[in-house]
Design an enzyme around this catalytic site. Structure first.
Site, PDB file in Angstrom:
ATOM      1  CG  ASP A   9      53.922  54.337  35.441  1.00  0.00           C
ATOM      2  OD1 ASP A   9      54.159  53.467  34.565  1.00  0.00           O
ATOM      3  OD2 ASP A   9      54.444  54.320  36.570  1.00  0.00           O
ATOM      4  CB  CYS A  66      52.561  51.290  36.870  1.00  0.00           C
ATOM      5  SG  CYS A  66      52.331  50.277  38.343  1.00  0.00           S
ATOM      6  CB  THR A  68      55.580  46.673  40.237  1.00  0.00           C
ATOM      7  OG1 THR A  68      54.854  47.772  40.805  1.00  0.00           O
ATOM      8  CG2 THR A  68      57.080  46.892  40.379  1.00  0.00           C
ATOM      9  CG  HIS A  99      36.728  32.578  43.483  1.00  0.00           C
ATOM     10  ND1 HIS A  99      37.513  31.738  44.236  1.00  0.00           N
ATOM     11  CD2 HIS A  99      35.993  31.778  42.666  1.00  0.00           C
ATOM     12  CE1 HIS A  99      37.258  30.470  43.894  1.00  0.00           C
ATOM     13  NE2 HIS A  99      36.348  30.479  42.927  1.00  0.00           N
ATOM     14  CG  HIS A 134      32.810  33.001  44.941  1.00  0.00           C
ATOM     15  ND1 HIS A 134      33.881  32.764  45.775  1.00  0.00           N
ATOM     16  CD2 HIS A 134      32.598  31.856  44.252  1.00  0.00           C
ATOM     17  CE1 HIS A 134      34.318  31.535  45.584  1.00  0.00           C
ATOM     18  NE2 HIS A 134      33.559  30.948  44.671  1.00  0.00           N
TER      19      HIS A 134
END
Ligand code: RB5
Length: 147
Positions: A9, A66, A68, A99, A134
């Protein structure tokens, strides 16, 4: 040439361009779904555009950035088939590949430096899935989508 999709963004255009240059220097074919300017926009639009390309198999992996990394990761994880990991350190980037077999990476341009972002990208792209126990857990994760 391996294809990779990337989206961001307005908060992350500069970091996205750095990551694109890095990916190209490593020989990746990069599909950039935008945004392309620092004019305010809505991160779900770009997360969805990128996630769709991964979910349909057009590309194997994607990168989202973005402010965060949180909004992008939430949006991407709503798309069926996506396992998007928000990473701000190398250990998480390594472990989410080993994992979780994550197929998308999300990062926060207001959280980490450009230099660390490139290292996280490399760790994410270069670390294989371990499989084994996994695999069962990833299958359980994906089964939740059909509830
Ligand atoms: C945009 O201001 C900001 O909300 C966005 O980049 C992101 O951090 C959302 O999770």
């Amino acid at each position: 040439m391996e294809k990779i999709v990337i989206g961001c963004d307005h908060a992350a255009v500069q970091m996205k361009n750095n990551v694109i240059n890095h990916l190209k220097s490593r020989g990746f074919d990069v599909i950039d779904v935008g945004t392309y300017s620092e004019e305010s926009c809505d991160y779900p639009d770009y997360a969805y555009a990128a996630a769709k390309k991964v979910a349909t198999g057009e590309v194997e992996k994607g990168i989202l950035i973005c402010g965060t990394g949180i909004g992008m990761s939430i949006a991407a994880n709503k798309v069926k088939g996506i396992r998007c990991a928000l990473c701000d350190n190398l250990f998480s980037a390594e472990m989410t590949r080993r994992h979780n077999d994550s197929n998308m990476l999300s990062m926060g341009a207001r959280v980490i430096s450009n230099q660390l972002a490139l290292k996280i990208v490399d760790m994410f792209l270069d670390t294989p899935f371990e499989g084994g126990r996994h695999q069962r857990r990833v299958e359980k994760l994906m089964a939740i989508e059909n509830e």
